[in-house]
Design a protein around this motif. Structure first.
Motif, PDB file in Angstrom:
ATOM      1  N   GLN A  32      25.996  31.516  -4.409  1.00 21.14           N
ATOM      2  CA  GLN A  32      25.699  30.582  -3.329  1.00 21.14           C
ATOM      3  C   GLN A  32      24.918  29.393  -3.870  1.00 21.14           C
ATOM      4  O   GLN A  32      23.858  29.573  -4.468  1.00 21.14           O
ATOM      5  CB  GLN A  32      24.875  31.283  -2.244  1.00 21.14           C
ATOM      6  CG  GLN A  32      25.549  32.496  -1.643  1.00 21.14           C
ATOM      7  CD  GLN A  32      26.804  32.145  -0.885  1.00 21.14           C
ATOM      8  OE1 GLN A  32      26.852  31.153  -0.175  1.00 21.14           O
ATOM      9  NE2 GLN A  32      27.834  32.951  -1.054  1.00 21.14           N
ATOM     10  N   PRO A  33      25.426  28.163  -3.692  1.00 22.78           N
ATOM     11  CA  PRO A  33      24.675  27.001  -4.157  1.00 22.78           C
ATOM     12  C   PRO A  33      23.346  26.874  -3.424  1.00 22.78           C
ATOM     13  O   PRO A  33      23.235  27.229  -2.258  1.00 22.78           O
ATOM     14  CB  PRO A  33      25.586  25.815  -3.846  1.00 22.78           C
ATOM     15  CG  PRO A  33      26.723  26.329  -3.067  1.00 22.78           C
ATOM     16  CD  PRO A  33      26.671  27.813  -3.042  1.00 22.78           C
ATOM     17  N   ALA A  34      22.352  26.389  -4.127  1.00 17.40           N
ATOM     18  CA  ALA A  34      21.017  26.237  -3.553  1.00 17.40           C
ATOM     19  C   ALA A  34      20.649  24.760  -3.499  1.00 17.40           C
ATOM     20  O   ALA A  34      21.018  23.980  -4.368  1.00 17.40           O
ATOM     21  CB  ALA A  34      19.999  27.002  -4.387  1.00 17.40           C
ATOM     22  N   ARG A  35      19.912  24.400  -2.477  1.00 14.92           N
ATOM     23  CA  ARG A  35      19.421  23.037  -2.349  1.00 14.92           C
ATOM     24  C   ARG A  35      18.199  22.864  -3.245  1.00 14.92           C
ATOM     25  O   ARG A  35      17.545  23.824  -3.618  1.00 14.92           O
ATOM     26  CB  ARG A  35      19.055  22.762  -0.898  1.00 14.92           C
ATOM     27  CG  ARG A  35      20.238  22.931   0.047  1.00 14.92           C
ATOM     28  CD  ARG A  35      19.827  22.541   1.437  1.00 14.92           C
ATOM     29  NE  ARG A  35      19.443  21.139   1.470  1.00 14.92           N
ATOM     30  CZ  ARG A  35      20.244  20.148   1.851  1.00 14.92           C
ATOM     31  NH1 ARG A  35      21.444  20.408   2.238  1.00 14.92           N
ATOM     32  NH2 ARG A  35      19.822  18.897   1.843  1.00 14.92           N
ATOM     33  N   ARG A  36      17.884  21.651  -3.587  1.00 15.69           N
ATOM     34  CA  ARG A  36      16.768  21.347  -4.485  1.00 15.69           C
ATOM     35  C   ARG A  36      15.444  21.849  -3.924  1.00 15.69           C
ATOM     36  O   ARG A  36      14.570  22.295  -4.665  1.00 15.69           O
ATOM     37  CB  ARG A  36      16.727  19.824  -4.724  1.00 15.69           C
ATOM     38  CG  ARG A  36      15.586  19.353  -5.581  1.00 15.69           C
ATOM     39  CD  ARG A  36      15.792  19.794  -7.016  1.00 15.69           C
ATOM     40  NE  ARG A  36      14.823  19.182  -7.869  1.00 15.69           N
ATOM     41  CZ  ARG A  36      13.663  19.756  -8.207  1.00 15.69           C
ATOM     42  NH1 ARG A  36      13.355  20.934  -7.740  1.00 15.69           N
ATOM     43  NH2 ARG A  36      12.833  19.137  -9.015  1.00 15.69           N
ATOM     44  N   THR A  37      15.301  21.821  -2.601  1.00 17.73           N
ATOM     45  CA  THR A  37      14.044  22.264  -1.985  1.00 17.73           C
ATOM     46  C   THR A  37      13.863  23.776  -2.089  1.00 17.73           C
ATOM     47  O   THR A  37      12.743  24.260  -1.985  1.00 17.73           O
ATOM     48  CB  THR A  37      14.003  21.844  -0.504  1.00 17.73           C
ATOM     49  OG1 THR A  37      15.158  22.369   0.163  1.00 17.73           O
ATOM     50  CG2 THR A  37      13.980  20.334  -0.377  1.00 17.73           C
TER      51      THR A  37
END
Length: 150
Positions: A32-37
């Motif tokens: 699952q891709p993760a956001r920078r935050t």
């Protein structure tokens, strides 16, 4: 014949009376891709990853220690370079030794959310080198998808 052979590379998982096909593109179990935050600060990882890569190429560190932080393609490419470096050392009659170097400045660029491209400077006594690293955030952690030692 196994269930994998019968379905052509897919695995059948039976639940009660129905069977469900699990492919490589199953959205729930895929990375699952993760956001920078959602991700930690990338600079400490980039510094330590650079340190480990330089030591692995010098023969002072086992490449398997990097396996959890890099993708399979990166691991294969680094493995080839480690083998070539070991062969060159054997041809010269040199033993592997821990290199003396310092990790310098880290230049970061974020082309998209959850992806960092960085250049890490490595200073040795005779010369300076640059290590280019691309890390991507998946499952709330960073993984290197490309590493180039220049």
């Amino acid at each position: 014949m196994t269930a994998r052979d019968a379905i052509g590379g897919r695995t059948a998982v039976s639940r009660s009376s129905s069977a469900r096909i699990l492919g490589d593109d199953d959205e729930f179990f895929a990375r699952q891709p993760a956001r920078r935050t959602e991700l930690p600060d990338p600079e400490p990882l980039l510094r330590s990853l650079t340190h480990c890569v330089i030591e692995a190429l010098a023969g002072a560190r086992d490449l398997e220690q990097l396996a959890r932080w890099v993708d399979d393609d990166v691991y294969r490419n680094l493995s080839k370079r480690v083998v070539l470096a070991a062969r060159a050392r054997r041809a010269k009659g040199q033993a592997p030794q821990r290199p003396a170097f310092s990790v310098g400045r880290v230049h970061l660029y974020e082309p998209t959310d959850g992806v960092i491209e960085a250049v890490v400077m490595v200073h040795q006594r005779a010369r300076s080198r640059a290590v280019a690293i691309r890390i991507e955030g998946f499952d709330q952690r960073w993984r290197a998808s490309a590493i180039g030692v220049l």
